[in-house]
Design a protein around this motif. Structure first.
Motif, PDB file in Angstrom:
ATOM      1  N   THR B   6      74.470  50.225  77.417  1.00  0.00           N
ATOM      2  CA  THR B   6      73.423  50.171  78.453  1.00  0.00           C
ATOM      3  C   THR B   6      72.193  50.963  78.020  1.00  0.00           C
ATOM      4  O   THR B   6      71.051  50.569  78.314  1.00  0.00           O
ATOM      5  CB  THR B   6      73.938  50.730  79.791  1.00  0.00           C
ATOM      6  N   ASP B   9      70.331  48.812  75.503  1.00  0.00           N
ATOM      7  CA  ASP B   9      69.600  47.746  76.205  1.00  0.00           C
ATOM      8  C   ASP B   9      68.303  48.276  76.802  1.00  0.00           C
ATOM      9  O   ASP B   9      67.251  47.637  76.717  1.00  0.00           O
ATOM     10  CB  ASP B   9      70.471  47.169  77.332  1.00  0.00           C
ATOM     11  N   ALA B  10      68.401  49.466  77.413  1.00  0.00           N
ATOM     12  CA  ALA B  10      67.217  50.043  78.062  1.00  0.00           C
ATOM     13  C   ALA B  10      66.148  50.374  77.025  1.00  0.00           C
ATOM     14  O   ALA B  10      64.953  50.125  77.239  1.00  0.00           O
ATOM     15  CB  ALA B  10      67.610  51.297  78.836  1.00  0.00           C
ATOM     16  N   ALA B  13      64.522  47.111  75.876  1.00  0.00           N
ATOM     17  CA  ALA B  13      63.588  46.573  76.891  1.00  0.00           C
ATOM     18  C   ALA B  13      62.260  47.319  76.815  1.00  0.00           C
ATOM     19  O   ALA B  13      61.183  46.705  76.902  1.00  0.00           O
ATOM     20  CB  ALA B  13      64.197  46.706  78.283  1.00  0.00           C
ATOM     21  N   ARG B  14      62.315  48.639  76.645  1.00  0.00           N
ATOM     22  CA  ARG B  14      61.076  49.426  76.562  1.00  0.00           C
ATOM     23  C   ARG B  14      60.355  49.176  75.231  1.00  0.00           C
ATOM     24  O   ARG B  14      59.127  49.177  75.174  1.00  0.00           O
ATOM     25  CB  ARG B  14      61.382  50.917  76.720  1.00  0.00           C
ATOM     26  N   TYR B  15      61.125  48.984  74.172  1.00  0.00           N
ATOM     27  CA  TYR B  15      60.473  48.699  72.879  1.00  0.00           C
ATOM     28  C   TYR B  15      59.632  47.414  72.993  1.00  0.00           C
ATOM     29  O   TYR B  15      58.455  47.379  72.629  1.00  0.00           O
ATOM     30  CB  TYR B  15      61.502  48.537  71.751  1.00  0.00           C
ATOM     31  N   PHE B  16      60.243  46.343  73.523  1.00  0.00           N
ATOM     32  CA  PHE B  16      59.515  45.077  73.611  1.00  0.00           C
ATOM     33  C   PHE B  16      58.382  45.152  74.627  1.00  0.00           C
ATOM     34  O   PHE B  16      57.426  44.382  74.566  1.00  0.00           O
ATOM     35  CB  PHE B  16      60.472  43.929  73.950  1.00  0.00           C
ATOM     36  N   LEU B  20      57.800  52.539  74.763  1.00  0.00           N
ATOM     37  CA  LEU B  20      58.764  53.500  74.199  1.00  0.00           C
ATOM     38  C   LEU B  20      58.014  54.757  73.754  1.00  0.00           C
ATOM     39  O   LEU B  20      57.013  54.666  73.049  1.00  0.00           O
ATOM     40  CB  LEU B  20      59.420  52.827  72.988  1.00  0.00           C
ATOM     41  N   LEU B  28      66.010  55.021  68.736  1.00  0.00           N
ATOM     42  CA  LEU B  28      66.254  53.579  68.542  1.00  0.00           C
ATOM     43  C   LEU B  28      66.262  53.240  67.049  1.00  0.00           C
ATOM     44  O   LEU B  28      67.135  52.504  66.560  1.00  0.00           O
ATOM     45  CB  LEU B  28      65.182  52.760  69.267  1.00  0.00           C
ATOM     46  N   THR B  29      65.292  53.781  66.314  1.00  0.00           N
ATOM     47  CA  THR B  29      65.217  53.485  64.878  1.00  0.00           C
ATOM     48  C   THR B  29      66.477  53.958  64.167  1.00  0.00           C
ATOM     49  O   THR B  29      67.036  53.221  63.327  1.00  0.00           O
ATOM     50  CB  THR B  29      63.969  54.172  64.275  1.00  0.00           C
ATOM     51  N   LEU B  32      69.217  51.552  64.882  1.00  0.00           N
ATOM     52  CA  LEU B  32      69.042  50.258  64.215  1.00  0.00           C
ATOM     53  C   LEU B  32      69.270  50.356  62.705  1.00  0.00           C
ATOM     54  O   LEU B  32      69.785  49.425  62.079  1.00  0.00           O
ATOM     55  CB  LEU B  32      67.622  49.727  64.476  1.00  0.00           C
ATOM     56  N   ARG B  39      71.280  46.009  65.529  1.00  0.00           N
ATOM     57  CA  ARG B  39      70.262  45.077  65.007  1.00  0.00           C
ATOM     58  C   ARG B  39      70.514  43.662  65.533  1.00  0.00           C
ATOM     59  O   ARG B  39      69.580  42.912  65.809  1.00  0.00           O
ATOM     60  CB  ARG B  39      70.265  45.089  63.472  1.00  0.00           C
ATOM     61  N   LEU B  41      71.678  42.909  68.422  1.00  0.00           N
ATOM     62  CA  LEU B  41      71.148  42.849  69.789  1.00  0.00           C
ATOM     63  C   LEU B  41      69.631  42.634  69.772  1.00  0.00           C
ATOM     64  O   LEU B  41      69.095  41.818  70.526  1.00  0.00           O
ATOM     65  CB  LEU B  41      71.454  44.158  70.539  1.00  0.00           C
ATOM     66  N   LEU B  42      68.956  43.376  68.901  1.00  0.00           N
ATOM     67  CA  LEU B  42      67.493  43.265  68.801  1.00  0.00           C
ATOM     68  C   LEU B  42      67.088  41.850  68.384  1.00  0.00           C
ATOM     69  O   LEU B  42      66.182  41.239  68.967  1.00  0.00           O
ATOM     70  CB  LEU B  42      66.974  44.281  67.783  1.00  0.00           C
ATOM     71  N   VAL B  45      67.396  39.387  71.264  1.00  0.00           N
ATOM     72  CA  VAL B  45      66.307  39.415  72.257  1.00  0.00           C
ATOM     73  C   VAL B  45      65.089  38.662  71.711  1.00  0.00           C
ATOM     74  O   VAL B  45      64.451  37.879  72.421  1.00  0.00           O
ATOM     75  CB  VAL B  45      65.927  40.869  72.616  1.00  0.00           C
TER      76      VAL B  45
END
Lengths: 173, 436
Positions: B6, B9-10, B13-16, B20, B28-29, B32, B39, B41-42, B45
């Motif tokens: 979770t 995911d959050a 969502a903020r990255y896109f 962020l 996040l980096t 990933l 990766r 998951l990314l 999306v």
């Protein structure tokens, strides 16, 4: 050295359009800009057809040119620069290319169509109309966190749907 | 420390969303770079976002290209029909036939009108201007003037030589020691039957003179440049700036400018690619419309619609439409059944739109004009651009004597207009792509 004929260049790039554009989207975070970059890559590829001896070379070139064009566009537009490193973007783009499987895009389209209307509308506001999550929150009267959570849930739902359908189809005799 | 699903995911969502902060971006980096499943998951999306946008674009394209979706203004409908319907000319011709017959008795007939589309006027050498022509009319020496970008005329000489004029063109025809054409401006193509060696056909432009014995070729003349393309046979071209001559043969092209240092040797004709795109970051050549520099009303530059003459009423009144026209005399793109015309546009009010595409054959002669008359665009905000996508299969011929479909032809010009309605139409990009 023989080079790919023009119609092969076009066929190869169009065949990889969703995968290439997804890679550009990772950098730009805007699906329409990603599509613009893809079109730019096609125009450039046809200006230099002698560069490509085979499809792999063409796709590798397209990834690199599109990635650089995306980063340039991001820099020029002065958008928030908190992003992924270039090496990570390249790794992701290679993984997108490697996991390409026949029918994946069709399956995703079916999963999208199976979502409830309100869910599809939320995704369209975000990725087709390019509204930020803050703008969606203001328009729908929801809180920002709620929009993030709904989007995350929808992405998870779609991911599960695609994997389930691909598994089912691969199990068929 | 591994992030919970979770939390990941959050962060995604903020990255896109571009929101962020630096600490979260670092977390996040790190995730990933070390976790393949993160990766995945990314990538998922990104793939989904592209698919959503694509589905939206397809739905929008279906809506905007639905042929009966938009009620055209009554006047626009009438004007469009007028513009594309040559049989109307034919009925008008009956009235004028008597006048034409008397006229013929006074001057020797040089050629016969075979086809007409759009506004075309004729002025005899010593005779009156004829605002209305019709197929079948016999013409003596004089000047044909095509008054709009979509005008088209074809005439035939007694020996079978066929001449086509397209777009805004002015050409004076006469017979001296052979056929003479003074092409002041515009596009001219001809299939010339074998002419007597001592009486070749000669075409004069502001920058060149062309001598033809028997061949098929096309020319485009402007005040500072003449381009010549030969489909088959041989044509001699003389550059007026220095008098140099060259022979142009099968599938070759030569351009005569006012620069005596410019290259003067025929080149092989190159068939344009299947992809073409025009943006307006710098002032474009050969366009009609008001150029808006980048930063004025749009970051990337655009072309705004201007009034233009789309045709003429029988009483001589002009029909004004508002639009933009982009022309490329060397050809924009080769069209296939899968080609799609894409236009990024915006308007200040809801409006119907007409798209006209002019073409040439690969060998250089006129290919035909095509149109879609019932596109629509909804009023958009100041920074909101809409993309219209029109598959080539939706284009209908408006020059029925020529090709029925544009497949296999080469695009010469594109006109997008909002009929007689000035709807604040602006275009930021035009392109031709094979549909995915």
């Amino acid at each position: 050295m023989s080079s790919l004929p023009q119609n092969e260049v076009i066929r190869t790039l169009l065949g990889a359009r969703a995968r290439l554009s997804s890679g550009f989207f990772l950098v730009l975070r805007d699906a329409h800009l990603a599509e613009d970059i893809f079109q730019e890559v096609m125009v450039k590829a046809l200006q230099h057809p002698s560069l490509f001896a085979n499809e792999a070379q063409l796709l590798s070139w397209a990834r690199a040119v599109g990635r650089n064009a995306s980063l340039n566009l991001l820099r020029k537009s002065g958008r928030v620069s908190v992003g992924l490193s270039e090496s990570l973007i390249e790794t992701l783009a290679q993984e997108i290319e490697a996991e390409a499987s026949s029918g994946r895009e069709e399956v995703l389209a079916k999963c999208l169509a199976s979502l409830p209307v309100t869910a599809r509308e939320l995704l369209e506001l975000r990725y087709f109309h390019s509204l930020s999550c803050g703008e969606i929150a203001a328009r729908t009267g929801s809180g920002l966190e709620a929009v993030y959570q709904k989007l995350s849930r929808l992405h998870r739902t779609l991911r599960d749907c695609v994997e389930r359908r691909l598994t089912l189809s691969s199990d068929l005799p | 420390m591994k992030l919970k699903p979770t939390e990941l995911d959050a962060l995604l969502a903020r990255y896109f969303d571009g929101t962020l902060d630096a600490d979260s971006a670092a977390r996040l980096t790190a995730e990933l770079e070390t976790k393949a499943e993160a990766r995945a998951l990314l990538r998922g999306v990104a793939e989904q976002a592209f698919a959503v946008a694509e589905a939206g674009r397809c739905a929008e394209a279906r809506k905007t290209t639905k042929l009966v979706a938009w009620p055209e203004p009554k006047s626009a409908t009438r004007r469009t029909r007028w513009l594309i319907s040559w049989p109307v000319w034919a009925s008008a011709a009956l009235v004028l036939l008597g006048v034409g017959l008397i006229w013929q008795l006074r001057s020797p007939v040089l050629m016969e009108v075979m086809q007409l589309n759009g506004a075309v006027a004729w002025t005899g050498v010593n005779g009156p201007a004829q605002a209305v022509l019709a197929p079948g009319m016999k013409l003596p020496a004089g000047t044909l003037e095509l008054e709009t970008d979509t005008s088209q005329a074809q005439v035939r000489f007694a020996d079978g030589t066929l001449v086509s004029l397209n777009g805004r063109t002015e050409a004076t025809f006469s017979q001296e020691d052979g056929k003479r054409v003074r092409l002041r401006q515009g596009t001219f193509s001809a299939e010339v039957t074998r002419q007597p060696e001592t009486q070749p056909m000669r075409v004069f432009t502001p920058t060149a003179e062309v001598v033809v014995v028997g061949t098929a070729f096309s020319m485009d003349a402007r005040p500072d440049e003449t381009s010549l393309e030969v489909a088959h046979g041989e044509v001699k071209m003389r550059r007026l700036v220095d008098g140099r001559e060259a022979s142009v043969t099968n599938q070759q092209r030569l351009v005569a400018t006012l620069d005596s240092q410019a290259v003067w040797s025929p080149q092989a004709q190159v068939r344009p690619a299947m992809i073409w795109r025009m943006q307006f970051a710098s002032r474009p050549d050969h366009v009609s419309g008001e150029w808006i520099a980048p930063g004025q009303r749009h970051a990337g530059g655009a072309l705004a619609a201007q009034p233009f003459v789309a045709g003429k009423e029988r009483d001589g009144r002009v029909i004004v439409h508002h639009g933009v026209c982009v022309r490329d005399d060397s050809g924009m793109a080769s069209l296939t059944a899968a080609s799609e015309l894409r236009m990024k546009i915006r308007t200040t009010q809801d409006t119907g739109l007409q798209l006209i595409v002019g073409t040439r054959k690969p060998a250089g002669c006129f290919g035909g004009n095509f149109a879609v008359n019932s596109l629509s665009c909804r009023h958009s905000g100041p920074e909101e651009w809409r993309e219209l996508r029109v598959p080539v299969s939706q284009l209908r011929s408006i020059t029925p004597e020529h090709a029925a479909t544009p497949e296999g032809l080469i695009t010469d010009f594109i006109i997008l207009n909002s009929f007689g309605n000035s709807a604040g139409l602006e275009v930021s990009e035009l392109s031709i792509f094979p549909a995915p």
